[in-house]
Motif scaffolding. Structure first.
Motif, PDB file in Angstrom:
ATOM      1  N   ILE A  29     -10.370 -20.556 -18.810  1.00 51.93           N
ATOM      2  CA  ILE A  29     -10.123 -19.146 -19.115  1.00 51.93           C
ATOM      3  C   ILE A  29     -11.363 -18.356 -19.540  1.00 51.93           C
ATOM      4  O   ILE A  29     -11.412 -17.150 -19.343  1.00 51.93           O
ATOM      5  N   ILE A  30     -12.381 -19.006 -20.101  1.00 58.11           N
ATOM      6  CA  ILE A  30     -13.572 -18.269 -20.528  1.00 58.11           C
ATOM      7  C   ILE A  30     -14.223 -17.629 -19.294  1.00 58.11           C
ATOM      8  O   ILE A  30     -14.456 -18.280 -18.286  1.00 58.11           O
ATOM      9  N   GLY A  31     -14.482 -16.323 -19.391  1.00 57.96           N
ATOM     10  CA  GLY A  31     -15.118 -15.588 -18.300  1.00 57.96           C
ATOM     11  C   GLY A  31     -14.140 -14.989 -17.298  1.00 57.96           C
ATOM     12  O   GLY A  31     -14.550 -14.191 -16.455  1.00 57.96           O
ATOM     13  N   THR A  32     -12.858 -15.360 -17.365  1.00 60.20           N
ATOM     14  CA  THR A  32     -11.900 -14.781 -16.423  1.00 60.20           C
ATOM     15  C   THR A  32     -11.683 -13.311 -16.747  1.00 60.20           C
ATOM     16  O   THR A  32     -11.929 -12.860 -17.872  1.00 60.20           O
ATOM     17  N   ARG A  33     -11.231 -12.565 -15.733  1.00 60.45           N
ATOM     18  CA  ARG A  33     -11.013 -11.121 -15.880  1.00 60.45           C
ATOM     19  C   ARG A  33      -9.611 -10.765 -15.427  1.00 60.45           C
ATOM     20  O   ARG A  33      -9.033 -11.457 -14.599  1.00 60.45           O
ATOM     21  N   GLY A  34      -9.127  -9.665 -15.971  1.00 63.05           N
ATOM     22  CA  GLY A  34      -7.805  -9.193 -15.585  1.00 63.05           C
ATOM     23  C   GLY A  34      -7.569  -7.788 -16.095  1.00 63.05           C
ATOM     24  O   GLY A  34      -8.484  -7.125 -16.570  1.00 63.05           O
ATOM     25  N   MET A  35      -6.327  -7.368 -15.988  1.00 63.32           N
ATOM     26  CA  MET A  35      -5.915  -6.044 -16.442  1.00 63.32           C
ATOM     27  C   MET A  35      -4.874  -6.218 -17.547  1.00 63.32           C
ATOM     28  O   MET A  35      -4.078  -7.165 -17.523  1.00 63.32           O
ATOM     29  N   CYS A  36      -4.891  -5.271 -18.503  1.00 54.97           N
ATOM     30  CA  CYS A  36      -3.906  -5.287 -19.579  1.00 54.97           C
ATOM     31  C   CYS A  36      -3.537  -3.850 -19.924  1.00 54.97           C
ATOM     32  O   CYS A  36      -4.176  -2.901 -19.475  1.00 54.97           O
ATOM     33  N   ASP A  37      -2.505  -3.709 -20.713  1.00 54.74           N
ATOM     34  CA  ASP A  37      -2.079  -2.410 -21.203  1.00 54.74           C
ATOM     35  C   ASP A  37      -2.381  -2.403 -22.697  1.00 54.74           C
ATOM     36  O   ASP A  37      -1.890  -3.257 -23.433  1.00 54.74           O
TER      37      ASP A  37
END
Length: 185
Positions: A111-119
């Protein structure tokens, strides 16, 4: 009383820190990158039993380019299974099309370095000085169509050009790569 792993002793060698990475972000869709992960423990409450929890630091950016670290916890409890699954789908370590009820093993080591979208939403709290303050928190992790819609807030806007009758210019389609760099694994 909870024991904190971030404490250090009087004679310990420590890293210097110039400033906190806090800025109040605009509420709504934001991009994030996982910068820290610790294995912790939730001590339990009236609504949920004690359990392990993932303690995450997310470097979060709103559409206007404001950046702030948001700390969020993901309790490893069946009551919070939906949030764990949403996180892993948002960072694309689980395919967002995976149907509910599928057996998966969460890949914590990736998970370290992963990217995504959040609200992101705001919350109110009272400081030790009695003053009301506002902070950032993760309302939900976005994946699939919700993530694609939220990513539109980060799409570059074409500048308005005055109409000039000249030669037609070739228009190239925009890239289909999401702005947060996510990719299915």
């Amino acid at each position: 009383m909870a024991e904190y792993n971030d404490s250090f002793g009087w004679d310990d060698e420590v890293e210097t820190a110039d400033a906190s990475n806090f800025q109040l972000l605009n509420e709504g869709p934001c991009m994030f990158r996982v910068t820290d992960f610790k294995r912790g423990r939730f001590e339990g409450s009236a609504k949920m039993a004690a359990c392990f929890q993932a303690e995450l630091t997310l470097e979060t950016t709103d559409p206007e380019g404001h950046v702030s670290d948001i700390h969020t916890n993901l309790p490893l409890n069946r009551k919070m299974q939906w949030k764990l699954t949403a996180f892993f789908k948002a960072v694309r370590l689980i395919d967002p099309e995976t149907p509910s009820g599928s057996a998966v093993r969460y890949p914590w080591d990736k998970i370290i370095g992963t990217r995504g979208m959040c609200d992101v939403e705001h919350y109110q709290w009272t400081g030790n000085d009695g003053q009301q303050r506002t902070g950032n928190s993760i309302k939900s992790f976005l994946f699939g169509a919700r993530s694609d819609e939220a990513a539109q807030a980060f799409a570059p806007q074409a500048p308005q050009q005055p109409h000039q009758p000249q030669q037609a210019q070739t228009q190239y389609p925009p890239t289909t790569q999401p702005p947060y760099g996510g990719a299915f694994v």
